[in-house]
Scaffold this active site. Structure first.
Site, PDB file in Angstrom:
ATOM      1  N   ASP A 534       0.845  -1.189   0.000  1.00  0.00           N
ATOM      2  CA  ASP A 534       0.000   0.000   0.000  1.00  0.00           C
ATOM      3  C   ASP A 534       0.881   1.239   0.000  1.00  0.00           C
ATOM      4  O   ASP A 534       2.084   1.174   0.279  1.00  0.00           O
ATOM      5  CB  ASP A 534      -0.933  -0.008   1.210  1.00  0.00           C
ATOM      6  CG  ASP A 534      -0.181  -0.143   2.524  1.00  0.00           C
ATOM      7  OD1 ASP A 534       0.537   0.809   2.885  1.00  0.00           O
ATOM      8  OD2 ASP A 534      -0.292  -1.196   3.194  1.00  0.00           O
ATOM      9  N   GLU A 614      22.033 -22.745 -17.225  1.00  0.00           N
ATOM     10  CA  GLU A 614      21.224 -21.817 -16.434  1.00  0.00           C
ATOM     11  C   GLU A 614      22.083 -20.666 -15.904  1.00  0.00           C
ATOM     12  O   GLU A 614      21.667 -19.510 -15.905  1.00  0.00           O
ATOM     13  CB  GLU A 614      20.557 -22.551 -15.266  1.00  0.00           C
ATOM     14  CG  GLU A 614      19.362 -23.396 -15.696  1.00  0.00           C
ATOM     15  CD  GLU A 614      18.825 -24.275 -14.561  1.00  0.00           C
ATOM     16  OE1 GLU A 614      17.625 -24.574 -14.595  1.00  0.00           O
ATOM     17  OE2 GLU A 614      19.609 -24.675 -13.658  1.00  0.00           O
TER      18      GLU A 614
END
Ligand code: DGJ
Length: 733
Positions: A534, A614
């Site tokens: 928020d 990777e």
């Protein structure tokens, strides 16, 4: 001039919007306009007065039955005034009845932005085009004052609002509801766009029409919550990313909240927003004030992208205070999904070694380094390093990590206490437990009573001690349960309704103290992922862990919803292993990287257990992110498709504010045997300039901005499930 006051009419102008209110002949502060920039016309001529029957008439109106607050658009409607709609205030001024009635008292204006006592608020410097209007209303009978604060951010199309209640009577006043803002619209044909969800599925986007009655969103959980976000949009029916009127409302508050939108008997719409009133009451002593949190409102006549840009720019420049908002954020590796509670210094250092070799910047040590904490059943509150588990002191570990050229970050969950902890054994009354009753547990833990000063002091002392013991540059501040029975042993029985708000004030107090002492700290907010994402938290932390769901495909929806209000540099996003730990899905490594680059980028896996292929991809991803860092952090963000509506692919773009550079990412979310061509149009480029376009670093061609924005770019055919690609366009020198 952002604020013009003439003949009791207050007109607030931003570059592209205007907001107007007026004191009418009864002394009521009525709302007359919010929308596209206009002149100072008195818009009260649009209010139709009529005897609507069964609507209350205030004493000032005497027998004038056509005057009722029940259909009057108001700035701050109050319960008990003959207005039966959703309201901003319910208060007992001493009669035992909630019957306040407000009339205009005075006003003042000044250059700059008001601040709020103990609460987050947007700020401005003396060089910014920001002005404040403060209008004071007073109860018709009692010395009870309501100060309405308006901050006008001209260059951002943003107006903030907050409320301070002042009790100048000689007795205590009881508040049972206080909302921070009200907006009145004289039509009802609006859609509400809101962001709902649950743990690991936060901020799903939903668009619903308002109807005759009340649309209500609420968090009653003591946090802003995974379930609803304190940000909503009202949009015209045909509004989309590029056109149509829309209004945004963001509450700068991290506790429970309440939003209601009502379409009334005369087809007007009213929206109110503020702190959760479900279990709220507040005793306001004579001479005291109560401050309600700030709401940041914005208006766009040009659709949702513009509305989001207003919020992104305003939050980045006038809400987030951290020094890190302008600095390049470290690419981090967090050990949570790599090891969970099962680690020691050896394991961590192996991850750090790989991180350093692959070009990352920081190791973050997550949950489990303190007290007795090998599972989530114990240890919270005992913020003492478990050297036996680590095999060394924290300082030794941090020094080694620093020696590899990496920064170090650490996890805390300061607001919590485990029953199996030394802290609980010493201070059982510090946990929120209603006397004589069994506690309501969440994740097998209890909530510390953050309203208490002794608790706040303990938390600060422990945080500071750990921070001072080693070179820690980042802190992840977590909070992993909702608050149930909110109780404080320090407050009398009739004042327990104050606990939830006092808890948030206590939290903000500790956060403030932490940042005052460590102004260079990079603080990451977290609440079981994005349960407290928020605008209140952004005042303290420039980034927030967006969700515990690290699946790249689900993140497309979560990050899409988050992007409506919050700048993407606040969205913390990590590449994790496959099958994904939350939903078992397998996605290409490349796609996981592209999705995490939508926000503040990092990894959450054991780098020491990766294949060479990777590792090579990690190296390239880190390089790409760093190369385009300024574009990702400071560029304008465009949602090019919606993952809610488009099931074939999701696309988004960052464009530099000068339009000379942009990055467009695409993730395919479905495969077809005979796929139709897919074209995506770019946004935010310069029409007459020529751009060199690359796809996954390979040249694709040269096109004008016009071609890319009006024609678009042809997407490649996906080769596997959840394939992806990243385009980069840059003007030719
Ligand atoms: C919830 C957070 O969202 C996770 O990232 C992790 O930090 C765990 N808590 C640790 O308990």
């Amino acid at each position: 001039m952002g604020i013009i006051v003439e003949n009791n009419i207050f007109t607030l102008h931003t570059n592209n919007s205007s907001y107007q209110m007026k004191v009418d002949d009864k002394g009521s502060l009525i709302h007359t306009y919010y929308g596209k920039r206009t002149d100072e016309t008195d818009y009260s001529y649009l209010i139709a007065l009529a005897d609507r029957g069964f609507s209350g008439n205030v004493p000032q109106a005497q027998d004038e039955r056509t005057y009722s607050l029940d259909f009057m658009p108001q700035e701050f409607p109050v319960w008990g005034s003959g207005d039966y709609r959703v309201n901003c205030l319910q208060t007992d001024l001493g009669s035992g009845v909630n019957d306040c009635l407000l009339v205009f008292d005075s006003y003042k204006t000044y250059t700059g932005k008001y601040a709020l006592q103990a609460l987050p608020a947007m700020f401005a410097s003396e060089h910014d085009k920001v002005e404040t209007l403060e209008i004071t209303l007073k109860d018709y009978h009692e010395a009870f004052y309501v100060h309405l604060l308006y901050g006008v951010f001209e260059d951002y199309d943003v107006i903030t609002r907050a409320v301070v209640l002042e009790n100048k009577t000689d007795q205590n006043i009881i508040l049972s509801r206080i909302m921070s803002a009200c907006l009145e619209l004289n039509t009802s044909d609006w859609d509400m766009i809101h962001f709902y969800g649950r743990h690991a599925e936060e901020r799903e986007t939903e668009r619903v029409p308002l109807f005759h009655g009340i649309t209500e969103l609420k968090s009653t959980r003591g946090t802003s919550s995974h379930q609803h976000n304190p940000f909503v949009i009202l949009a015209e029916k045909n509004a989309n990313e590029d056109m149509g009127e829309c209004y945004g409302f963001s509450l700068l508050y991290s506790g429970g909240f309440h939003m209601q939108a009502e379409v009334d008997q005369t087809c007007q719409a009213r929206l109110v927003m503020g702190i959760d009133d479900s279990d709220f009451s507040w005793e306001l002593p004579s001479g005291a004030c109560f401050t309600a949190p700030e709401v940041c409102m914005s208006y766009s006549a040009l659709g949702l992208s513009k509305l989001s840009h207003n919020y992104h720019n305003a939050f980045l420049n006038h809400l987030i205070r951290s020094k890190w908002k302008d600095k390049q954020r470290p690419v981090l590796v967090n050990n949570w999904e790599a090891t969970y509670f099962d680690f020691n210094a050896g394991k961590l250092l192996k991850i750090a070694e790989e991180a350093s070799a692959l070009g990352l910047d920081m190791l973050v040590l997550d949950d489990g380094w303190f007290g007795k904490r090998d599972s989530d059943y114990s240890g919270l509150g005992d913020w003492v390093v478990n050297e036996e588990k680590l095999g060394c002191s924290l300082k030794q570990l941090v020094d080694e990590v620093n020696g590899m050229g990496l920064m170090f970050g650490i996890w805390f969950e300061p607001e919590m206490i485990s029953e199996d902890s030394d802290l609980y054994r010493a201070h059982p009354d510090w946990a929120m437990i209603v006397p004589g009753r069994e506690p309501i547990r969440g994740r097998s833990q209890l909530v510390l009573d953050m309203t208490r000063e002794d608790v706040q002091e303990y938390v600060k002392e422990r945080l500071f001690a750990i921070m001072d013991s080693a070179n820690i540059q980042y802190m992840k501040w977590d909070m992993n349960r909702s608050i149930a029975a909110a109780y404080s042993a320090k407050l009398s029985g009739k004042r327990q309704g104050e606990v939830r708000h006092r808890y948030i004030l206590g939290l903000y107090h500790v956060l403030e103290a932490l940042l005052q002492r460590y102004p260079d700290l990079l603080l990451e907010g977290c609440s079981g992922g994005g349960g407290r994402f928020d605008a209140g938290m952004l005042y303290y932390s420039p980034q927030i862990w967006c969700s515990d769901n690290t699946d790249a495909v689900e993140r497309l929806r979560i990050q899409y919803g988050t992007s409506f209000a919050y700048p993407m540099s606040t969205v913390s996003a990590h590449v994790s292993v496959c099958p994904n730990h939350q939903n078992g899905r397998v996605t290409p490594f490349k796609t996981r990287g592209i999705c995490a680059m939508q926000g503040t980028f990092g990894y959450e896996l054991d780098l020491s257990k990766m294949t060479d292929e990777e590792k090579d991809m990690v190296r390239k991803q880190v390089q790409t992110f760093k190369q385009h860092y300024r574009l990702f952090q400071f560029g304008d963000y465009y949602r090019l498709t919606s993952p809610v509506d488009n099931h074939d692919y999701t696309a988004w773009e960052y464009a530099n504010k000068n339009g000379e550079e942009a990055c467009l990412s695409v993730v395919f979310t479905d495969l077809h045997g005979n796929p139709v061509p897919q074209i995506v149009k770019w946004k935010g480029l310069l029409a007459n300039r020529e751009y060199k376009v690359l796809r996954d670093m390979e040249p694709v061609g040269k096109y004008t901005g016009t071609a890319l924005m009006q024609g678009g770019i042809l997407l490649p055919i996906p080769k596997e499930n959840y394939d992806s690609c990243q385009f980069y366009a840059c003007v030719e020198e």
